[in-house]
Design an enzyme around this catalytic site. Structure first.
Site, PDB file in Angstrom:
ATOM      1  N   HIS A   1      -1.376  -2.607  -7.238  1.00 19.83           N
ATOM      2  CA  HIS A   1      -1.867  -2.455  -5.893  1.00 19.83           C
ATOM      3  C   HIS A   1      -3.419  -2.587  -5.939  1.00 19.83           C
ATOM      4  O   HIS A   1      -4.347  -1.829  -6.511  1.00 19.83           O
ATOM      5  CB  HIS A   1      -1.587  -1.018  -5.451  1.00 19.83           C
ATOM      6  CG  HIS A   1      -2.239  -0.395  -4.331  1.00 19.83           C
ATOM      7  ND1 HIS A   1      -2.548   0.784  -4.123  1.00 19.83           N
ATOM      8  CD2 HIS A   1      -2.409  -0.937  -3.134  1.00 19.83           C
ATOM      9  CE1 HIS A   1      -3.174   0.998  -2.790  1.00 19.83           C
ATOM     10  NE2 HIS A   1      -3.098  -0.353  -2.187  1.00 19.83           N
TER      11      HIS A   1
ATOM     12  N   GLU B   1      -4.339  -0.279  -8.892  1.00 23.17           N
ATOM     13  CA  GLU B   1      -2.970   0.733  -9.375  1.00 23.17           C
ATOM     14  C   GLU B   1      -1.819  -0.125  -9.912  1.00 23.17           C
ATOM     15  O   GLU B   1      -1.358  -0.912  -9.199  1.00 23.17           O
ATOM     16  CB  GLU B   1      -2.625   1.711  -8.194  1.00 23.17           C
ATOM     17  CG  GLU B   1      -3.451   2.724  -7.998  1.00 23.17           C
ATOM     18  CD  GLU B   1      -2.855   3.503  -6.808  1.00 23.17           C
ATOM     19  OE1 GLU B   1      -2.538   4.710  -6.989  1.00 23.17           O
ATOM     20  OE2 GLU B   1      -2.917   2.982  -5.542  1.00 23.17           O
TER      21      GLU B   1
ATOM     22  N   ASN C   1      -4.026   5.851  -2.233  1.00 22.95           N
ATOM     23  CA  ASN C   1      -3.818   6.119  -0.724  1.00 22.95           C
ATOM     24  C   ASN C   1      -3.203   7.686  -0.236  1.00 22.95           C
ATOM     25  O   ASN C   1      -3.516   7.679   0.726  1.00 22.95           O
ATOM     26  CB  ASN C   1      -2.814   5.133  -0.446  1.00 22.95           C
ATOM     27  CG  ASN C   1      -3.379   3.641  -0.207  1.00 22.95           C
ATOM     28  OD1 ASN C   1      -4.618   3.555   0.192  1.00 22.95           O
ATOM     29  ND2 ASN C   1      -2.528   2.701   0.267  1.00 22.95           N
TER      30      ASN C   1
ATOM     31  N   SER D   1       0.848  -1.175   0.047  1.00 28.98           N
ATOM     32  CA  SER D   1       0.283   0.048   0.313  1.00 28.98           C
ATOM     33  C   SER D   1       0.765   1.298   0.023  1.00 28.98           C
ATOM     34  O   SER D   1       0.346   2.346  -0.286  1.00 28.98           O
ATOM     35  CB  SER D   1      -0.695   0.098   1.290  1.00 28.98           C
ATOM     36  OG  SER D   1      -1.554  -1.212   1.372  1.00 28.98           O
TER      37      SER D   1
HETATM   38  N1  LIG Z   1      -6.183  -4.294   3.714  1.00 31.28           N
HETATM   39  C1  LIG Z   1      -6.331  -3.694   2.562  1.00 31.28           C
HETATM   40  O1  LIG Z   1      -7.394  -3.189   2.410  1.00 31.28           O
HETATM   41  C2  LIG Z   1      -5.089  -3.592   1.606  1.00 31.28           C
HETATM   42  C3  LIG Z   1      -5.415  -2.914   0.246  1.00 31.28           C
HETATM   43  C4  LIG Z   1      -4.444  -2.799  -0.699  1.00 31.28           C
HETATM   44  C5  LIG Z   1      -3.027  -3.477  -0.316  1.00 31.28           C
HETATM   45  N2  LIG Z   1      -2.926  -4.043   0.813  1.00 31.28           N
HETATM   46  C6  LIG Z   1      -1.499  -4.367   1.325  1.00 31.28           C
HETATM   47  O2  LIG Z   1      -1.778  -5.912   0.831  1.00 31.28           O
HETATM   48  C7  LIG Z   1      -0.856  -6.724   1.757  1.00 31.28           C
HETATM   49  C8  LIG Z   1      -1.459  -7.443   2.579  1.00 31.28           C
HETATM   50  O3  LIG Z   1      -2.367  -6.837   3.256  1.00 31.28           O
HETATM   51  P1  LIG Z   1      -3.636  -7.730   4.244  1.00 31.28           P
HETATM   52  O4  LIG Z   1      -4.458  -6.715   4.389  1.00 31.28           O
HETATM   53  O5  LIG Z   1      -3.864  -8.917   3.154  1.00 31.28           O
HETATM   54  O6  LIG Z   1      -2.725  -8.332   5.588  1.00 31.28           O
HETATM   55  P2  LIG Z   1      -3.162  -9.678   6.271  1.00 31.28           P
HETATM   56  O7  LIG Z   1      -2.703  -9.320   7.636  1.00 31.28           O
HETATM   57  O8  LIG Z   1      -4.438 -10.104   6.165  1.00 31.28           O
HETATM   58  O9  LIG Z   1      -2.379 -10.776   5.496  1.00 31.28           O
HETATM   59  C9  LIG Z   1      -0.869 -10.945   5.600  1.00 31.28           C
HETATM   60  C10 LIG Z   1      -0.609 -12.444   5.445  1.00 31.28           C
HETATM   61  O10 LIG Z   1       0.824 -12.355   5.186  1.00 31.28           O
HETATM   62  C11 LIG Z   1       1.469 -13.643   5.631  1.00 31.28           C
HETATM   63  N3  LIG Z   1       2.735 -13.550   5.885  1.00 31.28           N
HETATM   64  C12 LIG Z   1       3.485 -13.022   6.695  1.00 31.28           C
HETATM   65  N4  LIG Z   1       4.978 -13.331   6.305  1.00 31.28           N
HETATM   66  C13 LIG Z   1       4.843 -13.982   5.286  1.00 31.28           C
HETATM   67  C14 LIG Z   1       5.815 -14.549   4.541  1.00 31.28           C
HETATM   68  N5  LIG Z   1       7.227 -14.490   4.886  1.00 31.28           N
HETATM   69  N6  LIG Z   1       5.610 -15.266   3.580  1.00 31.28           N
HETATM   70  C15 LIG Z   1       4.260 -15.606   2.983  1.00 31.28           C
HETATM   71  N7  LIG Z   1       3.154 -14.844   3.768  1.00 31.28           N
HETATM   72  C16 LIG Z   1       3.486 -14.257   4.927  1.00 31.28           C
HETATM   73  C17 LIG Z   1       0.526 -13.499   7.180  1.00 31.28           C
HETATM   74  O11 LIG Z   1       0.356 -14.771   7.413  1.00 31.28           O
HETATM   75  C18 LIG Z   1      -0.811 -13.252   6.450  1.00 31.28           C
HETATM   76  O12 LIG Z   1      -1.540 -14.391   6.261  1.00 31.28           O
HETATM   77  C19 LIG Z   1       0.216  -5.513   2.432  1.00 31.28           C
HETATM   78  O13 LIG Z   1       1.188  -4.937   1.989  1.00 31.28           O
HETATM   79  C20 LIG Z   1      -0.850  -4.412   2.418  1.00 31.28           C
HETATM   80  O14 LIG Z   1      -0.240  -2.955   2.831  1.00 31.28           O
HETATM   81  C21 LIG Z   1      -3.994  -4.032   1.929  1.00 31.28           C
END
Ligand SMILES: NC(=O)c1ccc[n+]([C@@H]2O[C@H](COP(=O)([O-])OP(=O)(O)OC[C@H]3O[C@@H](n4cnc5c(N)ncnc54)[C@H](O)[C@@H]3O)[C@@H](O)[C@H]2O)c1
Length: 303
Positions: free
Chosen positions: A147, A159, A198, A126
């Site tokens: 993104h 994005e 963002n 993000s």
């Molecule tokens: N939540 C949102 O709305 C949103 C929107 C756009 C982008 N993002 C981005 O997407 C990414 C994930 O966000 P999320 O909300 O899904 O988080 P989340 O916490 O739901 O999931 C993250 C996952 O990553 C896993 N993980 C941790 N270390 C790891 C590794 N070494 N190898 C593989 N998996 C690993 C965790 O076990 C977890 O299941 C982040 O970079 C976040 O900034 C989130």
């Protein structure tokens, strides 16, 4: 080499790294377009939750007539696993692990070693600059940002972010890939913290959080105001609760660390909610409280 026309993407393989809220959604959308998907995580419970979430989402879409195949057919295209080895066969590698710079740098170095030279290596980050992630690899020209917005099966926007060294052809091909997935790409030509969407959201959320923290307005009134007055489909607190306040806090911390204080609230309200376990819809409490069947209700401090 990944195809130039949308038909050329059929039969390609995708590895999604991180099976959380975003990774599960990305895997589902790719599988629903007929692609073979590996969904990887370090946590077996996360993989189990991802599978259950994908099944529930597919069933819901099928119930609304929005799925052309059976949920089982789509699910069967996804392999759930703890290893990164499927990177060796992937055309697209999409990293969606926790928003943590050190973790992502390590993952990018390893994925770059495993991947075929023609694979595209994308991050769903993000806020972390793509160029920093690309610097951990030997092939920065194939690294870019994809993104997605959550919930991925429902949101139409992605994005596509060009790092300083991204190959323009890989950038264009990725925008085509996003169209193939049925989403609309917004091309971000320069890699800056928070990219475009963002940054704009953070500016609004910063003001919204500070107004609530100062007791000027309630989250539900402000959200109603943005829906009714500005035509937003959801208010900033609804959006933040859906995204996860823990993720919002990580993004805020990162933006501060790179000097973008103007995009983060003055108040520490989000951090305090996270410390209390109020991290959003996924746990039933955030700025709002959620009933077991997912209905949003104003927060009341009865504990
Ligand atoms: N939540 C949102 O709305 C949103 C929107 C756009 C982008 N993002 C981005 O997407 C990414 C994930 O966000 P999320 O909300 O899904 O988080 P989340 O916490 O739901 O999931 C993250 C996952 O990553 C896993 N993980 C941790 N270390 C790891 C590794 N070494 N190898 C593989 N998996 C690993 C965790 O076990 C977890 O299941 C982040 O970079 C976040 O900034 C989130």
């Amino acid at each position: 080499m990944a195809g130039r026309t949308q038909d050329g993407f059929a039969g390609q393989r995708v590895l999604v790294v991180g099976a959380g809220f975003m990774g599960a959604g990305i895997a589902q959308v790719c599988a629903a377009r007929g692609l073979r998907v590996s969904l990887g995580d370090v946590s077996q419970p996360a993989l189990d939750r991802a599978r259950a979430g994908i099944v529930a989402s597919l069933q819901k879409l099928a119930g609304k007539g929005q799925l052309t195949e059976s949920p089982q057919t789509v699910l069967d295209r996804i392999d759930f696993g703890l290893a990164l080895s499927p990177a060796a066969e992937a055309d697209w590698i999409i990293e969606a692990a926790l928003e943590n710079l050190e973790l992502k740098l390590k993952l990018f170095a390893e994925l770059d070693r495993l991947a075929r030279p023609e694979a595209v290596l994308a991050s769903n980050t993000s806020s972390i600059p793509i160029t920093r992630l690309a610097a951990a690899t030997a092939h920065p020209e194939r690294v870019l940002g994809l993104h997605f917005f959550g919930p991925v099966p429902l949101m139409g926007l992605v994005e596509v972010v060009k790092g300083q060294n991204t190959d323009p052809e890989a950038f264009e091909r990725s925008a085509e890939f996003i169209r193939f997935l049925g989403k609309t790409p917004v091309k971000v030509a320069r890699d800056i913290p928070g990219f475009v969407m963002n940054r704009v959201f953070s500016a609004a959320f910063r003001e919204a959080v500070d107004l609530v923290a100062e007791g000027v307005v309630s989250p539900e009134d402000l959200d109603a105001g943005m829906r009714l007055g500005y035509g937003w489909a959801a208010g900033p607190f609804e959006i933040a609760d859906n995204a996860g306040l823990d993720t919002c806090a990580l993004i805020n911390r990162f933006l501060v660390s790179v000097g973008e204080k103007n995009l983060t609230p003055r108040s520490d309200l989000v951090e305090r909610l996270v410390a209390q376990g109020r991290v959003g819809r996924k746990v039933g409490k955030g700025f709002y409280r959620y009933t077991p069947d997912g209905k949003r209700q104003p927060w009341r401090d009865e504990g």
